[in-house]
Design an enzyme around this catalytic site. Structure first.
Site, mmCIF file in Angstrom:
data_model
loop_
_atom_site.group_PDB
_atom_site.id
_atom_site.type_symbol
_atom_site.label_atom_id
_atom_site.label_comp_id
_atom_site.label_asym_id
_atom_site.label_seq_id
_atom_site.Cartn_x
_atom_site.Cartn_y
_atom_site.Cartn_z
ATOM 1 N N CYS A 122 0.910 -1.210 0.124
ATOM 2 C CA CYS A 122 -0.095 -0.028 0.039
ATOM 3 C C CYS A 122 0.818 1.408 -0.180
ATOM 4 O O CYS A 122 2.134 1.286 0.145
ATOM 5 C CB CYS A 122 -0.921 0.147 1.407
ATOM 6 S SG CYS A 122 -2.110 -1.447 1.515
ATOM 7 N N GLY A 165 -1.279 0.535 -4.856
ATOM 8 C CA GLY A 165 -2.346 -0.024 -4.521
ATOM 9 C C GLY A 165 -3.506 0.616 -5.418
ATOM 10 O O GLY A 165 -3.632 1.903 -5.454
ATOM 11 N N ASN A 202 0.685 0.529 5.751
ATOM 12 C CA ASN A 202 1.192 -0.212 4.661
ATOM 13 C C ASN A 202 2.163 -1.332 5.284
ATOM 14 O O ASN A 202 3.124 -1.193 6.012
ATOM 15 C CB ASN A 202 2.215 0.739 3.938
ATOM 16 C CG ASN A 202 3.295 0.085 2.930
ATOM 17 O OD1 ASN A 202 4.078 0.512 2.386
ATOM 18 N ND2 ASN A 202 2.652 -1.230 2.441
ATOM 19 N N GLY A 203 1.870 -2.513 4.959
ATOM 20 C CA GLY A 203 2.460 -3.723 5.497
ATOM 21 C C GLY A 203 1.409 -4.795 5.678
ATOM 22 O O GLY A 203 0.357 -4.953 5.378
ATOM 23 N N TYR A 229 11.112 -4.052 -8.102
ATOM 24 C CA TYR A 229 9.802 -3.795 -8.874
ATOM 25 C C TYR A 229 8.889 -2.852 -8.242
ATOM 26 O O TYR A 229 8.122 -2.122 -9.075
ATOM 27 C CB TYR A 229 8.816 -5.337 -8.866
ATOM 28 C CG TYR A 229 7.809 -5.316 -9.144
ATOM 29 C CD1 TYR A 229 7.319 -5.120 -10.517
ATOM 30 C CD2 TYR A 229 6.733 -5.361 -8.388
ATOM 31 C CE1 TYR A 229 5.982 -5.215 -11.143
ATOM 32 C CE2 TYR A 229 5.042 -5.542 -8.904
ATOM 33 C CZ TYR A 229 4.963 -5.322 -10.258
ATOM 34 O OH TYR A 229 3.518 -5.261 -10.581
#
Length: 499
Positions: free
Chosen positions: A20, A47, A121-122, A270
């Protein structure tokens, strides 16, 4: 070899799915909702399932969130009604919890006169254990973010009347954070503070920026650039930064023995934008270096090097530079297709790849092509791309991958899927080469990849390549852990972990 339908059961983009993106801003006198909107645009690649923001004017916290892309959730009229001087924002890819409106972020809680919002985020690894410790019934919370918000709200509820120093949220976080395990870069806010937190391993990135009259937190540095903020630094693993009218303060809520930097290596391969800086290194330049390393490690005679857009392109430039083989464009990418297109059959999945990538026949016909891509997960895209290139007249296709074989699932904020879906978990490199129908196949080795980042001693997580998990993972951990009845293997206790 597993049947093709088993290997290819997935989406158009069968690479690892995004983490995210989080954003926070404290900027009195500035349009913080519009700044947050711009920041989320810069983080949209992390996201695409939902987007949201919370804004405070010092009196109230207002949350707007919905399913969809940032541009679909917010418009000028919505933003115009969000007045305030501090805000946080979030764009989501689900790793724990379904892709539903309820799980969109920021999460919001009120505890008496105290109100706060949270973006995450995670992915927590002890989600189920924490819910059990709190005695939460199934369905009380439906994501790990929701769980963290509930824990903070409970701590706020246990605090005495609002403190004169106005640091109640900070105190609640200091109680909750040491209980969390796994990956979490957080932005949290109440009516007067914006707070950024990075887990003790620093699995996911988070940085601090300075505006002329304010401060910004963001998952990646380009989100600072887009709002005119000057990059100050990355938050340290295990650090909490509290921003208010006095500026930022740094706190360390985790015990020293838990601090062990392990930034996700896939951020360099990426996930991160090429214009991002991680560990003070350019991601774009790191990808070029990976391509150069691949050319040294796995040379081949060919006529053209091409990259699979987007992250494969700079690596292809590096491969071409080091090998002396000309760089060219072999495919055109449709920039208007989403990254999660689901096709119900193998035939439609094959067509779906053409919706995303189509070969330039004049550039590939009669040539030996080196194709540089970032990863192979299920192999859907690479198999169809190879077929397209051969149909377009390529005489040889040599595949070079800028990450080692993905053999293990990620539990720290990336949706790689179950290990049974990972091609490299059950097939050798030669078997994968045969399955993809390429002439040669080579993955960059781990040492070369780490060296290519430019920060080899800084600390990385490589669990998806090696199976060495820095934080223990319960065997029952799964995406819908809070939404389904508990899964128990006969004779297996819940605390059993993957080390």
């Amino acid at each position: 070899m597993p049947p093709a339908d088993d290997l290819d059961d997935g989406s158009l983009d069968d690479g690892p799915k995004e983490a995210c993106g989080v954003f926070g801003v404290y900027a009195p006198g500035q349009p913080v909702a519009h700044l947050t909107y711009l920041g989320l645009f810069a983080l949209q690649h992390r996201g695409q399932e939902s987007a949201g923001m919370a804004v405070s004017d010092g009196e109230d916290v207002t949350v707007v969130k919905d399913q969809g892309l940032v541009a679909a959730v917010f418009d000028d009229r919505t933003l115009a009604g969000l007045d305030g001087h501090l805000a946080i924002g979030h764009c989501r890819y689900s790793t724990t919890g379904s892709s539903t409106w309820r799980n969109a972020q920021p999460a919001y809680r009120g505890a008496g006169a105290r109100h706060f919002a949270l973006g995450h985020n995670g992915n927590l690894t002890n989600t189920e254990a924490l819910a059990a410790e709190e005695g939460m019934l199934p369905g009380t919370v439906t994501s790990d973010t929701d769980l963290v918000a509930e824990l903070i709200g409970n701590e706020l509820g246990h605090l005495p009347e609002e403190a004169s120093d106005d640091r109640d949220l900070e105190r609640a976080l200091a109680k909750v954070l040491p209980r969390l395990e796994g990956a979490f870069s957080l932005v949290v806010m109440d009516e007067a503070h914006v707070i950024g937190v990075r887990d003790p391993n620093g699995f996911r990135p988070l940085c601090l920026g300075k505006l002329d009259h304010g401060w910004v937190l963001a998952s990646e540095s380009p989100a600072l650039d887009i709002v005119g903020a000057h990059f100050v630094r990355e938050l340290d693993p295990g650090e909490m930064v509290v921003i208010d009218a006095s500026g930022p303060r740094s706190l360390r809520p985790f015990p020293d023995e838990r601090v062990d930097p392990r930034l996700c290596l896939f951020e360099f391969v990426y996930f991160a934008r090429p214009d991002t800086r991680l560990y003070n290194q350019s991601v774009h330049q790191a990808r070029i270096r990976i391509g150069e390393q691949l050319a040294e490690q796995a040379p081949v005679e060919a006529d053209m090097v091409m990259g699979v857009p987007e992250s494969g392109v700079p690596a292809a430039e590096g491969f071409a530079r080091r090998s002396g083989i000309p760089f060219g464009q072999g495919v055109v990418k449709n920039r208007y297709i989403g990254r999660s297109f689901i096709a119900p059959s193998q035939e439609l999945r094959a067509r779906a790849v053409r919706m995303k990538l189509n070969p330039l026949r004049e550039n590939v016909a009669g040539k030996r092509i080196v194709v540089v891509d970032d990863s192979i997960v299920r192999g859907t895209t690479q198999k169809q791309l190879t077929k397209m290139l051969r149909e377009a007249g390529a005489t040889e296709v040599h595949l070079r991958i800028t990450s080692p074989p993905v053999k293990w699932s990620c539990f720290y904020g990336i949706d790689t899927g179950d290990r049974t879906e990972l091609l490299a978990a059950s097939l050798t490199v030669d078997e994968i080469r045969d399955y993809l129908n390429v002439d040669t196949l080579a993955y960059v080795n781990l040492d070369r990849l780490v060296a290519s980042t430019g920060a080899p001693g800084a600390g990385f997580c490589d669990a998806c390549f090696t199976g060495s998990y820095p934080v223990a993972v319960p065997v029952t951990l799964r995406k819908h852990v809070l939404e389904e009845p508990p899964v128990r293997l006969p004779g297996t206790p819940v605390q059993t972990t993957i080390d």
